[in-house]
Design a protein around this motif. Structure first.
Motif, PDB file in Angstrom:
ATOM      1  N   LEU A  58      17.717  12.309 -10.072  1.00  0.00           N
ATOM      2  CA  LEU A  58      17.503  11.137  -9.221  1.00  0.00           C
ATOM      3  C   LEU A  58      16.928  11.538  -7.866  1.00  0.00           C
ATOM      4  O   LEU A  58      16.016  10.884  -7.357  1.00  0.00           O
ATOM      5  N   ALA A  59      17.428  12.612  -7.295  1.00  0.00           N
ATOM      6  CA  ALA A  59      16.936  13.066  -5.987  1.00  0.00           C
ATOM      7  C   ALA A  59      15.480  13.514  -6.074  1.00  0.00           C
ATOM      8  O   ALA A  59      14.689  13.231  -5.170  1.00  0.00           O
ATOM      9  N   ARG A  60      15.092  14.194  -7.165  1.00  0.00           N
ATOM     10  CA  ARG A  60      13.684  14.616  -7.320  1.00  0.00           C
ATOM     11  C   ARG A  60      12.754  13.408  -7.375  1.00  0.00           C
ATOM     12  O   ARG A  60      11.733  13.358  -6.702  1.00  0.00           O
ATOM     13  N   PRO A  81      21.856   0.492  -9.287  1.00  0.00           N
ATOM     14  CA  PRO A  81      22.869   1.138 -10.140  1.00  0.00           C
ATOM     15  C   PRO A  81      22.404   1.382 -11.579  1.00  0.00           C
ATOM     16  O   PRO A  81      22.779   2.381 -12.190  1.00  0.00           O
ATOM     17  N   GLY A  82      21.588   0.502 -12.126  1.00  0.00           N
ATOM     18  CA  GLY A  82      21.116   0.682 -13.507  1.00  0.00           C
ATOM     19  C   GLY A  82      20.308   1.955 -13.688  1.00  0.00           C
ATOM     20  O   GLY A  82      20.361   2.593 -14.742  1.00  0.00           O
ATOM     21  N   VAL A  83      19.572   2.358 -12.677  1.00  0.00           N
ATOM     22  CA  VAL A  83      18.787   3.592 -12.740  1.00  0.00           C
ATOM     23  C   VAL A  83      19.720   4.797 -12.707  1.00  0.00           C
ATOM     24  O   VAL A  83      19.534   5.779 -13.422  1.00  0.00           O
ATOM     25  N   VAL A  84      20.761   4.716 -11.889  1.00  0.00           N
ATOM     26  CA  VAL A  84      21.732   5.806 -11.790  1.00  0.00           C
ATOM     27  C   VAL A  84      22.413   6.013 -13.136  1.00  0.00           C
ATOM     28  O   VAL A  84      22.561   7.142 -13.616  1.00  0.00           O
ATOM     29  N   VAL A  85      22.805   4.928 -13.795  1.00  0.00           N
ATOM     30  CA  VAL A  85      23.462   5.011 -15.101  1.00  0.00           C
ATOM     31  C   VAL A  85      22.491   5.577 -16.139  1.00  0.00           C
ATOM     32  O   VAL A  85      22.872   6.427 -16.948  1.00  0.00           O
ATOM     33  N   GLY A 108       0.784  -1.227   0.000  1.00  0.00           N
ATOM     34  CA  GLY A 108       0.000   0.000   0.000  1.00  0.00           C
ATOM     35  C   GLY A 108       0.810   1.267   0.000  1.00  0.00           C
ATOM     36  O   GLY A 108       0.251   2.361   0.040  1.00  0.00           O
ATOM     37  N   MET A 109       2.132   1.185  -0.070  1.00  0.00           N
ATOM     38  CA  MET A 109       2.963   2.387   0.022  1.00  0.00           C
ATOM     39  C   MET A 109       3.016   3.210  -1.254  1.00  0.00           C
ATOM     40  O   MET A 109       3.144   4.428  -1.195  1.00  0.00           O
ATOM     41  N   LEU A 110       2.925   2.578  -2.443  1.00  0.00           N
ATOM     42  CA  LEU A 110       3.147   3.304  -3.690  1.00  0.00           C
ATOM     43  C   LEU A 110       2.044   3.073  -4.712  1.00  0.00           C
ATOM     44  O   LEU A 110       1.597   1.945  -4.903  1.00  0.00           O
ATOM     45  N   THR A 111       1.656   4.157  -5.381  1.00  0.00           N
ATOM     46  CA  THR A 111       0.780   4.015  -6.540  1.00  0.00           C
ATOM     47  C   THR A 111       1.634   3.518  -7.705  1.00  0.00           C
ATOM     48  O   THR A 111       2.869   3.677  -7.699  1.00  0.00           O
ATOM     49  N   GLU A 112       1.002   2.948  -8.703  1.00  0.00           N
ATOM     50  CA  GLU A 112       1.755   2.438  -9.848  1.00  0.00           C
ATOM     51  C   GLU A 112       2.472   3.568 -10.580  1.00  0.00           C
ATOM     52  O   GLU A 112       3.606   3.413 -11.026  1.00  0.00           O
ATOM     53  N   LYS A 113       1.833   4.736 -10.670  1.00  0.00           N
ATOM     54  CA  LYS A 113       2.449   5.881 -11.349  1.00  0.00           C
ATOM     55  C   LYS A 113       3.742   6.290 -10.647  1.00  0.00           C
ATOM     56  O   LYS A 113       4.784   6.469 -11.284  1.00  0.00           O
ATOM     57  N   THR A 114       3.691   6.444  -9.345  1.00  0.00           N
ATOM     58  CA  THR A 114       4.887   6.844  -8.599  1.00  0.00           C
ATOM     59  C   THR A 114       5.932   5.741  -8.619  1.00  0.00           C
ATOM     60  O   THR A 114       7.131   6.020  -8.727  1.00  0.00           O
ATOM     61  N   ALA A 115       5.516   4.495  -8.531  1.00  0.00           N
ATOM     62  CA  ALA A 115       6.466   3.381  -8.533  1.00  0.00           C
ATOM     63  C   ALA A 115       7.304   3.359  -9.803  1.00  0.00           C
ATOM     64  O   ALA A 115       8.450   2.927  -9.791  1.00  0.00           O
ATOM     65  N   GLY A 116       6.762   3.863 -10.920  1.00  0.00           N
ATOM     66  CA  GLY A 116       7.493   3.864 -12.187  1.00  0.00           C
ATOM     67  C   GLY A 116       8.404   5.052 -12.407  1.00  0.00           C
ATOM     68  O   GLY A 116       9.063   5.146 -13.451  1.00  0.00           O
ATOM     69  N   LEU A 117       8.497   5.974 -11.444  1.00  0.00           N
ATOM     70  CA  LEU A 117       9.316   7.176 -11.635  1.00  0.00           C
ATOM     71  C   LEU A 117      10.814   6.893 -11.723  1.00  0.00           C
ATOM     72  O   LEU A 117      11.526   7.543 -12.485  1.00  0.00           O
ATOM     73  N   LEU A 118      11.312   5.989 -10.927  1.00  0.00           N
ATOM     74  CA  LEU A 118      12.730   5.616 -10.977  1.00  0.00           C
ATOM     75  C   LEU A 118      12.862   4.455 -11.958  1.00  0.00           C
ATOM     76  O   LEU A 118      12.379   3.353 -11.696  1.00  0.00           O
ATOM     77  N   TYR A 119      13.528   4.699 -13.082  1.00  0.00           N
ATOM     78  CA  TYR A 119      13.456   3.783 -14.209  1.00  0.00           C
ATOM     79  C   TYR A 119      14.800   3.743 -14.926  1.00  0.00           C
ATOM     80  O   TYR A 119      15.411   4.780 -15.164  1.00  0.00           O
TER      81      TYR A 119
END
Length: 190
Positions: A167-169, A154-158, A40-51
């Motif tokens: 990334l911080a936003r 690490p893949g998201v950072v790259v 219950g912590m994340l909506t699907e939209k927010t969960a996809g922000l870090l990609y």
């Protein structure tokens, strides 16, 4: 028929009805866990922000560790992944978990402390946010704080070309939504 023999079955029926009503009664905890990801912590939209930018369908694995606590939220780590086409292995995007603690971690290098009455910090690769002061008691945690931790793969950072600000936003949005939804589930927001 003797009425004294009817008392016990009547009491059992009433008790069963009360238990069923409590279990079926809607609550913020049940509603958010049913409609959102990661307990219950994340909506699907927010969960996809870090990609990591490599495509694939968003998937979530809630791994329950061997630890048993008062609530499954403390023994579960949520792994947010991307499932590529063709049956290849899922790629980890980040993890989110909530833990009771009596000591707070120092911010990692490059992290920014939260303002506006929030406790915690947000970094490009790791973030920690504390739930409001009343949450540990409502969550039946035997600790002074409950902390939501986000760790970016690490893949998201790259994929973000090491753009720490971007990334911080995104991390800030993800970790604050997780903390806010947990506070709403347990009705312990500020």
């Amino acid at each position: 028929m003797n009425k004294k023999y009817l008392v016990l079955p009547a009491v059992l029926v009433v008790a069963a009805a009360v238990v069923a009503a409590v279990e079926l009664w809607p609550s913020p905890l049940k509603e958010l866990r049913a409609q959102n990801l990661c307990l219950g912590m994340l909506t699907e939209k927010t969960a996809g922000l870090l990609y990591d930018g490599q495509g694939g369908r968003l998937t979530v694995d809630e791994y329950e560790s061997g630890e048993r606590g008062a609530d499954p939220v403390f023994s579960t780590i949520c792994f947010v992944n991307r499932a590529p086409e063709g049956g290849a292995a899922d790629r980890l995007q980040y993890t989110v978990d909530a833990r009771p603690t009596n000591t707070l971690n120092a911010p990692v290098k490059g992290a920014t402390r939260l303002a506006e009455g929030r406790s915690g910090w947000v970094g490009p690769r790791q973030s920690e946010v504390q739930l409001p002061a009343g949450c540990p008691q409502e969550m039946k945690a035997d600790a002074e704080y409950v902390t939501v931790t986000l760790k970016v793969a690490p893949g998201v950072v790259v994929a973000e070309n090491w753009d720490d600000a971007a990334l911080a936003r995104a991390s800030r949005t993800v970790v604050l939504e997780a903390a806010d939804n947990l506070a709403e589930q347990y009705d312990c927001g500020a």
